[in-house]
Design an enzyme around this catalytic site. Structure first.
Site, mmCIF file in Angstrom:
data_model
loop_
_atom_site.group_PDB
_atom_site.id
_atom_site.type_symbol
_atom_site.label_atom_id
_atom_site.label_comp_id
_atom_site.label_asym_id
_atom_site.label_seq_id
_atom_site.Cartn_x
_atom_site.Cartn_y
_atom_site.Cartn_z
ATOM 1 N N THR A 152 27.120 -27.553 28.898
ATOM 2 C CA THR A 152 25.970 -27.614 27.944
ATOM 3 C C THR A 152 25.311 -28.252 28.985
ATOM 4 O OG1 THR A 152 27.082 -28.806 25.844
ATOM 5 C CG2 THR A 152 25.474 -29.233 26.026
ATOM 6 N N GLY A 206 33.890 -30.733 23.970
ATOM 7 C CA GLY A 206 33.264 -31.842 22.736
ATOM 8 C C GLY A 206 33.615 -32.294 22.143
#
Lengths: 318, 318
Positions: A152, A206
Site C-alpha cells: 500500500t 491488512g
C-alpha cells in the site's frame, strides 16, 4: 523557519514525496499535498500494488481501496472494492466532505465515483493481466500461496500552518478474493491523524494490521509524549510479539509516522523502504530493517538497490 | 464462583442476552454465546435496524454489515454491504477463521456466503418495504434528513474460562446510499476485544465513531487500569467534545464495555438502553443517560418504557 514535512511508504512513493514537498514548501495545504502524493503513485503503471497497473483479484478485476483523513477535523472518506477509477484517493477525499455516507464499498462506491464525474479507465493493464494469467497457471501447477504484493502507499503530511492529513491507496493483495478489504480504508488500522499530535499510515498484511489498530496506537503513543520513532517501535514490535504468541503467526507490516513538529519515525517487521522530506531535509529514500533490540535500524538506500528495483519492476514478462 | 458475563446494545438485544447468559452459565464459549446473541436480534422482524426486517438503503436494498472478533487470538471476520443473508454475523464469524480475505464487502461478500452455504432470504420484509416507500414519499414532500435508525446490535461476552468475544450486526442507516458502511464492521471503531483486558462495542453514527476509534480506545484505557465505566466515560465524553470543537458537530453514539472480570460500563451522548447479565446478576434491561458531570447515569428500565417500546415497534403502518 516554517516546519513542514511528509513521509510515505515504499520507494514507489518517492516521486510523490518530491511533488508533495514542493507544494508544502510553497505553502500548499496538507490535504492537497497528500492527495497529489498518492495520485502520483496511482498513475504510474509499473507499481503493481496501487492504482493503474495494480494487480487484480483472483477473478481478474482490479479492486481498489483508499482513504483520506483531515487531521484538523477528523473528517474521513474511504472506498473499498471500487472499480475502474483512476484515482481512488480523490474519490475518498471527496467523500470526506460528507457527514453521512463517507465510506462506500463495492458497486455503490463505483456508482458514486461515476455520478461525481471522476475519471474512469480500464485499470487492468496488459502487463498486470499477463502477471495474473501467469500466476493462475502457477497456482494450478502447485499449491503456491497466491498472497503477496500487499504494498500500500500510505502517507502523512504536515503543512506549514500546522495542519496535517493522511491518505492511503492500494489494489490490495494480489489474487485476493472478490470484495476482500485490507486495512488501508479502515480508520485507526491503515491510517490515522490528529493535527494536535501527528499521524501514521500502514502497509502490510491488512488482516493482521486491523487486529492491532496500529495507526491509531502510534498516534495515541505520540499523544502520550513519545517521539514518532519511539511510538512506532513500541507499537509495532509489541503487537507483532503479541500476535505471534496469541494468533500463532504474524504477517508483515510496516508503519510510517510523523508528529506535528515534523519529526518522523518508522517501524517494521520486514525490510522496508520509504521516502521522507521536511523543511530541514530534502526528499530521500531510506531503508528500514527490524532489529532484535526493538529499535528499527534506518539507513540510506544504495544506488545499487535502486537500480535493481528499477530493473525488477520493468522486467519483461514472457 | 466462575465469573462470566455479557453486555449488548439496546433493548432489542435483551432476548439474545438471555440466550447467551444461559449458554455461558452452562459453560458455553464466548464465541458461541455472542453469535447466538446477535442471531436472535437478526432474526426478529420487528427490529428495523438489524438483520431480517432491517430497513433498506435508498434503493430499497437491505445491505448489512457485521463483524466477529475472538479476544483470545485477535482473529476477526467482517462483512459490509452484504445482501440476502439471514445471519450476517455467522458469515463474519466464518471469515474470522481465515488468515487472508477475512473482511469481504459487496458482491464478493454475498458470493462467499452463497458458496459457504449460508441461509439466504429476501431480507426486505413487507413492513420494511412500506416504511421505505413512506419515507421516500416524505422526502419528496420535504427536505427531511433521511438518516436515523442507526441502531446496531453490538455485544461483548466473557466465558467462564476467561475467553472473550465481541460481535456486531446492522442494516445501517435507513436510506443510506448504496454501499455505505458504518463503524460496525471496522476493528477498533465498532468493536474490539482482548481477553487479557476486556472488550467494547459501539452503536450510533458510524461516520463519527470511526473518527475516534472509540472501541479500541476504551479497551486501551481498561488495559491502563481504568474500570469499564471509567474507560467508557473518559473515551466517549472527551471525544464527543473534541469532535464538536474540531468538526463542528457530533453524531449520537453509545458504547458498552466489559472487562475480563465481568465488570461492565456504558457511556453515551444520548438516551440509550442496553442489556447486561453476569454470573452475579440476572439479565436486565437498563437505560443510560449522558450527564453534565461526564459520568453516565444508569437506571433500571420501567415497565411503562417497555410497553411503549413494544407498541412502537409493532405499530400498524398505513
Amino acid at each position: 523557519m516554517t516546519m513542514w514535512g511528509t513521509i510515505a511508504t515504499w520507494r514507489m512513493a518517492h516521486d510523490g514525496v518530491v511533488d508533495a514537498s514542493r507544494q508544502l514548501a510553497a505553502g500548499g495545504t496538507a490535504g492537497d499535498a497528500v492527495e497529489a502524493l498518492i495520485k502520483r503513485v496511482e498513475a504510474y503503471e509499473y507499481y503493481k500494488s496501487v492504482g493503474y497497473g495494480g494487480l487484480p483479484n483472483e477473478e481478474g478485476e482490479v479492486e481498489m481501496d483508499a482513504a483520506f483523513m483531515d487531521g484538523d477535523t477528523f473528517a474521513q472518506g474511504a472506498v473499498a472494492g471500487i472499480h475502474n477509477v483512476l484515482h481512488a484517493v480523490s474519490v475518498a477525499r471527496a467523500l470526506s466532505h460528507e457527514h453521512y455516507n463517507s465510506f462506500r464499498v463495492g458497486a455503490g462506491a463505483t456508482k458514486y465515483a461515476q455520478l461525481q464525474g471522476f475519471e474512469m479507465v480500464n485499470m487492468l493493464t496488459p502487463r498486470a493481466k499477463k502477471l495474473w494469467q501467469q500466476r493462475l497457471a502457477a497456482m494450478r501447477a502447485s499449491d503456491l500461496s497466491p498472497y503477496d504484493g500487499h504494498d500500500t502507499v500510505g502517507a502523512v503530511t504536515l503543512a506549514g500552518n500546522g495542519s496535517m492529513a493522511t491518505a492511503t491507496s492500494t489494489s490490495g493483495l494480489f489474487m485476493k478474493k472478490a470484495g476482500r478489504v485490507g486495512d488501508s480504508p479502515l480508520s485507526g488500522s491503515g491510517f490515522y491523524v490528529d493535527s494536535a499530535v501527528g499521524g501514521a499510515a500502514a502497509t502490510g498484511l491488512g488482516e493482521d494490521l486491523m487486529k492491532g489498530c496500529l495507526s491509531y496506537e502510534i498516534v495515541r503513543q505520540m499523544a502520550a509524549g513519545k517521539t514518532p520513532q519511539e511510538a512506532a517501535d513500541q507499537a509495532v514490535y509489541s503487537f507483532a510479539e503479541t500476535l505471534q504468541a496469541r494468533y500463532g503467526k504474524c504477517g508483515e507490516f510496516s508503519l510510517v509516522a510523523m508528529n506535528n513538529r515534523g519529526e518522523w519515525g518508522v517501524a517494521t517487521n520486514v525490510e522496508f523502504t520509504f521516502s521522507v522530506a521536511t523543511a530541514d531535509a530534502a526528499p530521500q529514500i531510506l531503508i528500514a530493517h527490524p532489529a532484535a533490540d526493538h529499535q528499527t535500524r534506518i539507513e540510506p538506500i544504495t544506488q545499487e538497490w535502486l537500480d535493481a528495483y528499477e530493473r525488477r519492476i520493468k522486467a519483461p514478462i514472457d
